[in-house]
Design an enzyme around this catalytic site. Structure first.
Site, PDB file in Angstrom:
ATOM      1  N   GLU A 130       0.676  -1.319  -0.148  1.00 30.10           N
ATOM      2  CA  GLU A 130      -0.202   0.096   0.207  1.00 30.10           C
ATOM      3  C   GLU A 130       0.617   1.267  -0.283  1.00 30.10           C
ATOM      4  OE1 GLU A 130      -2.688   1.816  -0.983  1.00 30.10           O
ATOM      5  OE2 GLU A 130      -3.544   0.209  -0.208  1.00 30.10           O
ATOM      6  N   GLY A 135       2.157   7.478  -1.012  1.00 28.78           N
ATOM      7  CA  GLY A 135       2.135   7.754   0.390  1.00 28.78           C
ATOM      8  C   GLY A 135       0.904   6.826   1.373  1.00 28.78           C
ATOM      9  N   ILE A 137      -2.106   7.852   1.187  1.00 29.80           N
ATOM     10  CA  ILE A 137      -3.390   7.370   0.166  1.00 29.80           C
ATOM     11  C   ILE A 137      -3.857   5.784   0.612  1.00 29.80           C
ATOM     12  CG2 ILE A 137      -5.080   7.990  -1.517  1.00 29.80           C
ATOM     13  CD1 ILE A 137      -3.499  10.510  -2.301  1.00 29.80           C
ATOM     14  N   GLU A 191      14.685  15.840  -4.039  1.00 30.98           N
ATOM     15  CA  GLU A 191      16.410  15.182  -3.957  1.00 30.98           C
ATOM     16  C   GLU A 191      16.864  16.130  -4.169  1.00 30.98           C
ATOM     17  OE1 GLU A 191      16.987  13.267  -1.471  1.00 30.98           O
ATOM     18  OE2 GLU A 191      14.912  12.207  -1.290  1.00 30.98           O
ATOM     19  N   ASP A 202       9.769   8.652 -10.904  1.00 33.68           N
ATOM     20  CA  ASP A 202       9.036   7.797  -9.915  1.00 33.68           C
ATOM     21  C   ASP A 202       7.509   8.033 -10.333  1.00 33.68           C
ATOM     22  OD1 ASP A 202       8.756   8.097  -7.023  1.00 33.68           O
ATOM     23  OD2 ASP A 202       7.298   9.706  -7.732  1.00 33.68           O
ATOM     24  N   LYS A 206       5.063   4.345 -10.745  1.00 30.47           N
ATOM     25  CA  LYS A 206       3.717   4.158  -9.946  1.00 30.47           C
ATOM     26  C   LYS A 206       2.371   3.662 -10.973  1.00 30.47           C
ATOM     27  CE  LYS A 206       4.848   6.987  -6.218  1.00 30.47           C
ATOM     28  NZ  LYS A 206       5.669   8.630  -5.631  1.00 30.47           N
TER      29      LYS A 206
END
Length: 442
Positions: A130, A135, A137, A191, A202, A206
């Protein structure tokens, strides 16, 4: 009532998320035990450096550098190291030992998900993740379980908080991308090397996870079309607002049908124009949101914190309670569903609306020429805005006057749009194609 023995939990990694997981697990042990049906015993925390400075003051006796021994004595292994190796090897060792695994490692799942799920299925273990997308959610469990009886048509989301923070400041405060990025770095949202965020890597990882879940089909990372936000300018953001849109970096996963009538799925990440009336347009700062369109359930919106140590720890602990309950109740793990095995379609099959910005020579007949090129490729013009870039009359030896054309199209195939842009680039009246943005959610 017979009490179940303590469930042994091994934690790999004590960074910003791992340290918060450990803290909450220790501080809320009684409450979590009541929810899980058994005590949750943190048997150890594997770290690279025993003396490193951490966000949380963790009991020294729980720290170890021997991750493998820790894994072999655990019922549940929580992997929060990040990256591919040694995370992949350690997760496989845990699964092969029969332990359930909880991970927030999106890069690992995007690159090696099928391998890990096969390993879990072979021994009846369960892989929970999850925390890997958005994050705090809850989006993985709804797609994996709550919508398992429905047909998801589309998943569209803001899944990277750093880029949303940057684009939001460009829209609301008029900052340049560089200034907004600098401030995001100062606050710790970005970063030192922000490439993974601003170039869309990123979000693409996802998107792979979301598409595979939503469509019961393994969608490899290499199949995800990816564009970052580095080409988004202040002028584009201002023009978008004037036209009734806001620019967002979206991950979009959807069912499609190609030109031959073959059903398939597509996953893509790119800057998009979102209508101001769409729920995703109201997602500000570093927040994340995922918008799901399902046949029976209709439109669903999931919104919240997409990152942060304690916020992401919430998702990890939710998985931990679920995993512990499975140990108490018994039964095999829930296998990943890849039964649909749909064809992965290229971005050329996508159909959407577009906004094309052109720098053109300011002379009679330009608009007709541009419209003719669009028409030739079957792309229909919906709106046109023109702004003069210099005086319309030039003297001897002066550069020709220029103008900016912003063309909004009706829905068109991506392949047709690409061919249109290629021809516009070489048209004598077009100095440059300044930008091409897709309109989503309209």
């Amino acid at each position: 009532m017979i009490e179940y023995r303590n469930v042994r939990v091994a934690l790999l990694g004590a960074g910003s998320v791992g340290s918060q997981v450990a803290r909450l697990l220790l501080e809320q042990s009684d409450e979590l035990a009541g929810r899980a049906g058994a005590g949750l015993e943190l048997t150890g925390i594997a770290v690279r450096d025993l003396d490193a400075t951490r966000d949380v003051d963790l009991p020294r006796e729980l720290l170890t550098t021997d991750a493998e021994s820790l894994i072999l004595g655990a019922d549940i292994v929580v992997e929060l190291i990040g990256g591919i190796e040694p995370a992949r090897s350690l997760v496989l060792k845990a699964l092969n030992s029969g332990a359930d695994v909880i991970t927030g490692n999106k890069a690992l799942l995007a690159s090696h998900g099928p391998e890990l799920f096969r390993a879990a299925e072979q021994v009846g273990a369960q892989l929970y993740y999850e925390a890997a997308v958005a994050g705090a959610i809850p989006i993985i469990r709804p797609l994996r379980e709550s919508l398992a009886g429905d047909t998801v048509e589309r998943v569209m989301g803001i899944v990277n908080g750093t880029t949303n923070f940057i684009l939001d400041r460009m829209d609301t405060l008029g900052e340049s991308l560089d200034d907004a990025l600098a401030y995001a770095t100062e606050l710790g949202y970005a970063e030192a090397d922000p490439t993974a965020d601003i170039e869309g890597y990123d979000a693409a990882q996802k998107a792979t996870i979301l598409a595979s879940l939503a469509f019961h089909t393994s969608v490899p990372l290499v199949a995800v079309h990816r564009e970052g936000i580095t080409g988004v300018t202040h002028e584009q953001v201002v023009a978008a607002r004037k036209a009734g849109y806001v620019v967002k970096l979206l991950a979009i996963c959807e069912r499609l049908v190609d030109d031959e009538g073959v059903a398939g799925v597509s996953a893509r990440v790119h800057p998009s124009l979102v209508p101001l009336g769409h729920p995703l347009a109201a997602v500000h700062g570093a927040k994340n949101a995922v918008f799901v369109e399902a046949q029976a359930a209709g439109d669903l919106m999931f919104y919240g914190a997409g990152a942060g140590g304690v916020e992401t720890a919430s998702a990890v602990l939710g998985d931990l309670v679920s995993a512990a309950r499975r140990h108490v109740i018994g039964g095999p793990g829930l296998a990943e569903s890849n039964h649909a095995d749909l064809r992965i379609l290229p971005i050329g099959t996508v159909t959407t609306r577009y906004q094309i910005t052109l720098d053109v020579t300011d002379q009679p007949g330009v608009l007709a020429t541009v419209a003719g090129i669009l028409s030739h490729h079957g792309v229909s013009v919906e709106t046109v805005q023109q702004t003069s870039g210099s005086q319309s009359v030039t003297g001897p030896g002066e550069a020709p006057a220029t103008a900016t054309l912003i063309i909004g199209t009706h829905r068109a195939r991506e392949a047709s749009l690409a061919a249109t842009v290629a021809d516009l680039t070489t048209a004598p009246v077009v100095n440059s194609v300044t930008s091409v943005l897709r309109v989503e959610g309209a």
